[in-house]
Design a protein around this motif. Structure first.
Motif, PDB file in Angstrom:
ATOM      1  N   GLN A  54      26.303  40.149  39.352  1.00  0.00           N
ATOM      2  CA  GLN A  54      26.614  40.511  40.737  1.00  0.00           C
ATOM      3  C   GLN A  54      28.048  40.157  41.084  1.00  0.00           C
ATOM      4  N   ALA A  55      28.493  38.975  40.566  1.00  0.00           N
ATOM      5  CA  ALA A  55      29.872  38.556  40.826  1.00  0.00           C
ATOM      6  C   ALA A  55      30.861  39.532  40.189  1.00  0.00           C
ATOM      7  N   LYS A  56      30.540  39.966  38.958  1.00  0.00           N
ATOM      8  CA  LYS A  56      31.403  40.946  38.294  1.00  0.00           C
ATOM      9  C   LYS A  56      31.442  42.258  39.077  1.00  0.00           C
ATOM     10  N   ALA A  57      30.274  42.686  39.565  1.00  0.00           N
ATOM     11  CA  ALA A  57      30.218  43.923  40.347  1.00  0.00           C
ATOM     12  C   ALA A  57      31.033  43.794  41.621  1.00  0.00           C
ATOM     13  N   ASP A  58      30.947  42.617  42.267  1.00  0.00           N
ATOM     14  CA  ASP A  58      31.725  42.387  43.495  1.00  0.00           C
ATOM     15  C   ASP A  58      33.221  42.438  43.209  1.00  0.00           C
ATOM     16  N   VAL A  59      33.615  41.813  42.088  1.00  0.00           N
ATOM     17  CA  VAL A  59      35.032  41.816  41.719  1.00  0.00           C
ATOM     18  C   VAL A  59      35.503  43.240  41.441  1.00  0.00           C
ATOM     19  N   ALA A  60      34.667  44.021  40.705  1.00  0.00           N
ATOM     20  CA  ALA A  60      35.027  45.405  40.393  1.00  0.00           C
ATOM     21  C   ALA A  60      35.148  46.240  41.662  1.00  0.00           C
ATOM     22  N   ALA A  61      34.227  46.013  42.603  1.00  0.00           N
ATOM     23  CA  ALA A  61      34.274  46.749  43.870  1.00  0.00           C
ATOM     24  C   ALA A  61      35.533  46.412  44.646  1.00  0.00           C
ATOM     25  N   ARG A  62      35.882  45.091  44.653  1.00  0.00           N
ATOM     26  CA  ARG A  62      37.097  44.676  45.364  1.00  0.00           C
ATOM     27  C   ARG A  62      38.342  45.272  44.696  1.00  0.00           C
ATOM     28  N   GLU A  63      38.355  45.279  43.365  1.00  0.00           N
ATOM     29  CA  GLU A  63      39.490  45.859  42.648  1.00  0.00           C
ATOM     30  C   GLU A  63      39.621  47.352  42.944  1.00  0.00           C
ATOM     31  N   ALA A  64      38.472  48.056  43.003  1.00  0.00           N
ATOM     32  CA  ALA A  64      38.495  49.491  43.325  1.00  0.00           C
ATOM     33  C   ALA A  64      38.999  49.729  44.739  1.00  0.00           C
ATOM     34  N   ALA A  65      38.553  48.871  45.667  1.00  0.00           N
ATOM     35  CA  ALA A  65      38.988  49.004  47.056  1.00  0.00           C
ATOM     36  C   ALA A  65      40.483  48.748  47.176  1.00  0.00           C
ATOM     37  N   VAL A  66      40.970  47.736  46.430  1.00  0.00           N
ATOM     38  CA  VAL A  66      42.399  47.430  46.448  1.00  0.00           C
ATOM     39  C   VAL A  66      43.199  48.587  45.859  1.00  0.00           C
ATOM     40  N   ALA A  67      42.697  49.164  44.733  1.00  0.00           N
ATOM     41  CA  ALA A  67      43.387  50.298  44.106  1.00  0.00           C
ATOM     42  C   ALA A  67      43.425  51.502  45.034  1.00  0.00           C
ATOM     43  N   GLN A  68      42.306  51.729  45.729  1.00  0.00           N
ATOM     44  CA  GLN A  68      42.246  52.856  46.667  1.00  0.00           C
ATOM     45  C   GLN A  68      43.208  52.649  47.828  1.00  0.00           C
ATOM     46  N   LEU A  69      43.241  51.417  48.335  1.00  0.00           N
ATOM     47  CA  LEU A  69      44.162  51.106  49.427  1.00  0.00           C
ATOM     48  C   LEU A  69      45.605  51.260  48.979  1.00  0.00           C
ATOM     49  N   LYS A  70      45.893  50.792  47.752  1.00  0.00           N
ATOM     50  CA  LYS A  70      47.242  50.908  47.213  1.00  0.00           C
ATOM     51  C   LYS A  70      47.649  52.369  47.090  1.00  0.00           C
ATOM     52  N   HIS A  71      46.735  53.201  46.572  1.00  0.00           N
ATOM     53  CA  HIS A  71      47.025  54.641  46.431  1.00  0.00           C
ATOM     54  C   HIS A  71      47.264  55.285  47.780  1.00  0.00           C
ATOM     55  N   ARG A  72      46.426  54.924  48.777  1.00  0.00           N
ATOM     56  CA  ARG A  72      46.591  55.499  50.106  1.00  0.00           C
ATOM     57  C   ARG A  72      47.930  55.095  50.719  1.00  0.00           C
TER      58      ARG A  72
END
Length: 355
Positions: A65-83
């Protein structure tokens, strides 16, 4: 540490051993007590192993679950960075565009004051509209209609084919060059005379030669306009004179600019419309010197075409083309005055070519 998979056979072996011991130790209370104690000890160890297995599974689930949370946060950060990068790039482009518009405005100066009722200035390379005034108002366009006529004639090809003048070709209102029945000319001769001097009888001769009749040619003109994506244009003849019926031709400054753009791409038309004069030779050897009706060709070196026009409904009209420093522009002037048409066309063309 004993893994869950290893603990199951171990527990089974211990219990099997105790069972064997219990069978062999029947009748001995002390022995039975020891066996019972050992059995309880094994069960306690088995329970501890099971508990540990449960704790291990829970820890494993927490880690996943912790790994999934980290992956989700990384995806959100990448999406925010792209935007943010996209927004920044768009803002940079908007800033560049604004700066360029300011630079162009400073280079061109103020837009000339014009008297034309309808007009438009375009960059034919990208269809950018540099200036417009009532560009979509329908109305007569007079002899600028001959740009479409010339477009169809050149696109049909075989410009050196001979055309024999028929009676229907001569039955046309002024302006005419005075064609006679039975005279022969090449299509190129007739096309050049039409675009330089705007002779209406020549326009009819070319139309009849191309389509069989003026009416059939007008249908081809409308079809070509539709192919160009034009919605506010209708032709009834090849010269732009008022119709003899209730169905008058019409177009707009914007549509006419698109027709001029299509014609401007054809080398044969470009070569003709820039001529300041043309010697029209009759079959009997006599020649007529035709001066181009476009005055701006003589007053502005950067002007290289294209076509004039006048009727009472259309006023004085001019489509003017020009090029300077690699920039090309098309100016359409409709419903202007006799003197205003030249002044407006040249002023707008010069203004548009500055940047």
């Amino acid at each position: 540490m004993i893994s869950p998979r290893q603990s199951r056979p171990l527990r089974h072996a211990v219990l099997s051993g105790l069972l064997c011991l219990s069978i062999s130790g029947c009748g001995d209370p002390k022995r039975e007590q020891q066996l019972q104690w050992r059995e309880e000890e094994v069960e306690a160890k088995a329970a501890a192993i099971a508990k540990r297995e449960h704790e291990f599974a829970a820890e494993k689930q927490m880690i996943a679950q912790a790994k999934a949370d980290v992956a989700a946060r990384e995806a959100a950060v990448a999406q925010l960075k792209h935007r943010l990068e996209t927004q920044l790039a768009e803002e940079i482009e908007r800033t560049k565009k604004v700066r360029r518009e300011i630079e162009i405005k400073n280079l061109r100066g103020s837009i000339p004051q014009i008297t034309a009722g309808r007009c438009i200035v375009i960059d034919p390379e990208n269809d950018d509209v540099l200036f417009e005034k009532s560009p979509d108002l329908r109305g007569a366009i007079a002899s600028t209609t001959k740009i479409m006529t010339g477009l169809l004639i050149v696109e049909a090809g075989d410009l050196d084919k001979v055309v024999t003048i028929e009676l229907a070709d001569t039955q046309c209102a002024p302006v005419r060059i005075g064609l006679k029945v039975g005279e022969t000319y090449t299509r190129r001769q007739l096309l050049t005379a039409m675009l330089v001097k705007s002779s209406n009888d020549i326009a009819q001769a070319l139309a009849r030669d191309n389509a069989g009749s003026v009416a059939a040619f007008a249908k081809k003109m409308d079809a070509r306009a539709q192919a160009l994506g034009l919605k506010n244009t209708h032709f009834v003849n090849p010269h732009g004179l008022p119709s003899l019926t209730d169905e008058d031709p019409y177009s707009t400054a914007r549509d006419l600019a698109m027709i001029a753009k299509a014609a401007d791409k054809l080398p044969d038309i470009r070569a003709i419309v820039k001529l300041q004069s043309f010697k029209f030779t009759k079959p009997d050897g006599k020649s007529i010197d035709l001066a181009n009706t476009n005055r701006v060709l003589r007053s502005a070196s950067y002007c290289d075409g294209m076509k004039t026009g006048y009727t009472e409904a259309a006023g004085y009209c001019l489509v003017a083309t020009g090029e300077r420093n690699g920039r090309r522009r098309i100016v359409v002037i409709l419903n202007d005055s006799h003197e205003g048409v030249w002044r407006d066309a040249q002023a707008l063309l010069d203004w548009a070519l500055k940047a």
